[in-house]
Design an enzyme around this catalytic site. Structure first.
Site, PDB file in Angstrom:
ATOM      1  CG  HIS A 123       1.102   0.782  17.772  1.00  7.38           C
ATOM      2  ND1 HIS A 123       0.641   1.267  16.575  1.00  7.38           N
ATOM      3  CD2 HIS A 123       0.187   1.152  18.697  1.00  7.38           C
ATOM      4  CE1 HIS A 123      -0.503   1.897  16.762  1.00  7.38           C
ATOM      5  NE2 HIS A 123      -0.802   1.842  18.039  1.00  7.38           N
ATOM      6  CG  HIS A 181       0.337  -3.344   3.562  1.00  8.99           C
ATOM      7  ND1 HIS A 181      -0.095  -4.106   4.630  1.00  8.99           N
ATOM      8  CD2 HIS A 181       1.276  -4.092   2.920  1.00  8.99           C
ATOM      9  CE1 HIS A 181       0.556  -5.256   4.634  1.00  8.99           C
ATOM     10  NE2 HIS A 181       1.388  -5.279   3.621  1.00  8.99           N
ATOM     11  CG  HIS A 243       2.166  -5.311  -1.335  1.00 11.01           C
ATOM     12  ND1 HIS A 243       1.674  -6.601  -1.312  1.00 11.01           N
ATOM     13  CD2 HIS A 243       2.746  -5.117  -0.113  1.00 11.01           C
ATOM     14  CE1 HIS A 243       1.939  -7.160  -0.145  1.00 11.01           C
ATOM     15  NE2 HIS A 243       2.598  -6.279   0.596  1.00 11.01           N
TER      16      HIS A 243
END
Length: 296
Positions: A123, A181, A243
């Site tokens: 965004h 995520h 991650h």
């Protein structure tokens, strides 16, 4: 009932993405210059050298699909950019990269998001690209391509790709757990929709997220209820970075591998990001192609 649930999950998210992507297409009005097209690939980024193969793969695919169009890179993560800079590797933010491209005389820029969902970073990317598109004397057009799961048809397509890339030695009674995520943003609901699509094909494929409403503890409970003894852990992120290597496959006690292993489930981590698989990367490439076609 399940189809209605899927539609309720996706509709508000897809409407937001459509409105934002459309808002970034406004170009400069007035005298036209000789067209100079450029591509800006934008990822969250990674500081792990071994994870860079994913970005190299997608860059090679972009250059093969659209030869002759210069390709630039930007990372949205300030933390990753600063960490790389300490080692002498410098990556631009999307805003700095666009400013440089403007200075180089590009008139039309296709900004391709390499994010998985249309979360906060996507965004922000769209809003900032829109600002560049409206500058006087700058670009004539700046268009932003959808993230991997930007449209409903993307989910079905990515599901088919995931089914193909699951290791061949995995048995049907064994689980596959994809690590997303996640986010507190409403678009994180796409992960639940993704699992819905996957489980229509294979009820032992799950999606869990580091953040958001699909924690690994909930997936662990389901695996135990189904008496599943083995699980393949796969990143559902463009790269197998920190991650994937630490939170998913690490040896610390709070990693997904450790949590499931302690519950009696044997884990097989697959350290390969989604951008390393041509079947999945092709979705991003096609989104980019849609933006480039609009320049014509």
């Amino acid at each position: 009932m399940m189809v209605k649930l899927k539609t309720m999950l996706l509709l508000p998210i897809l409407l937001i993405v459509l409105l934002l992507a459309t808002s970034a297409t406004a170009g400069q009005q007035g005298r036209k210059r000789t067209m100079k097209k450029g591509i800006l690939l934008v990822a969250f980024g990674t500081s792990r050298p071994e994870a860079q193969s994913a970005f190299r793969n997608i860059e090679n695919m972009v250059k093969a699909a659209y030869p002759g169009i210069p390709v630039r890179w930007a990372y949205t993560s300030e933390m990753v950019r600063k960490k790389l800079a300490k080692g002498g590797v410098y990556l631009d933010s999307p805003e700095v990269a666009l400013a440089k491209m403007m200075d180089e005389g590009f008139t039309h820029v296709a900004v391709q998001s390499l994010h998985t969902i249309a979360g906060k970073e996507f965004h922000d990317l769209v809003k900032n690209a829109r600002a560049f598109a409206q500058m006087n004397g700058g670009f004539e057009s700046v268009l932003v391509g959808y993230p991997l799961l930007g449209k409903e048809e993307d989910l079905a397509r990515v599901v088919e790709a995931i089914i193909k890339i699951i290791p061949n030695d995995r048995k049907k009674h064994e689980a596959v757990v994809l690590m997303g995520h996640g986010s507190t943003h409403i678009s994180s609901a796409v992960y639940a929709a993704m699992m819905f699509y996957l489980q229509l094909k294979d009820p032992n494929i799950f999606v869990s997220t580091i953040k958001g409403s699909l924690p690994i503890e909930d997936i662990k409970k389901i695996l135990l209820q189904k008496n599943i003894k083995k699980a393949y852990l796969m990143p559902f992120m463009s790269v197998a970075g920190v991650h994937a290597r630490n939170d998913m496959a690490g040896d610390q006690k709070d990693s997904w591998k450790s949590i499931l292993t302690q519950a009696g489930i044997t884990c097989v981590p697959i350290l390969k990001g989604t951008a390393e698989y041509n079947e999945i990367a092709a979705v991003w490439i096609d989104h980019l192609g849609e933006m480039l076609a609009r320049f014509e």
